[in-house]
Design an enzyme around this catalytic site. Sequence first.
Site: not given
Lengths: 113, 158
Positions: B69-70
């Site tokens: 994720h980011t």
Amino acid sequence: MTAESPESVRDAAAGLQQETVSREVVVVNAAGLHARPADLLAREARKWQSRIALVNESQRADGKSILELLTLAAEAGTRLVVEATGPDAREALDAIGSLFESRFNEHENHQDS
Amino acid sequence: MKFSDFVATGAIRSHVHAATKEGVVREMAQSLVDAGKIAPGDLEGIVKAIMKREDLGSTGIGRGVAVPHTKHPSVNKLVGTVAVSQQGIDFQSLDGEPVQLFFLLVSPPDRPGDHLRALENISRQLRDDSFCRLLKAAKEPVDIQHLLEEADSHGVVS
């Protein structure tokens, strides 16, 4: 289940070793208890023999399991109770408390959660 | 938060081709581009940001599951997708096991609460062994979609 189950006899015999100690911690890092802090926390908890639980109101999570810690969805500002049961419970509690106080080494402008 | 609140149905993949960590991240990000959830011009930036996050510690959280994720300013709401690798991919997971099940999340920088609630939903549902097993056994993206819908409505009955 009876009060005289083998487990309860053994636990009673272990006496002080089975003492449960607890303290309150606050999630102070802005991003909350997301994947990386949960990883750091579970790694720290696994260093100790004691059973460790984190409690968010009625919800309870095994402190040694990232998956369970993530189910707490603890946002910044959340107060949690850490419980430790076992021979090294007090030391474990101190170590985990320090981790929360250090904000899991996160800075408020951290962009990579 | 439910899966349907963040999983882009058109981006679900039941058979990823990639055999590497960056490969699967790129394939999933591309599936979000193909589904119209992220702009083609943001693909590289998002892949780089996710890999940079992985450098801080693998998001392979055990049980053959990873949640790469980011945060990224190009999205104004949390978007995500689900992919399955039939062979399993070395993701430097915390338990050392190859990863078969991927949940990729891209969230707006100012919404840490939504990200936490998505992680909460994913981790809570994944405690159910049959849910994990059925996802990994999915033949088509639509099978995954149905499992997510079932989990959203009442949890998967084993």
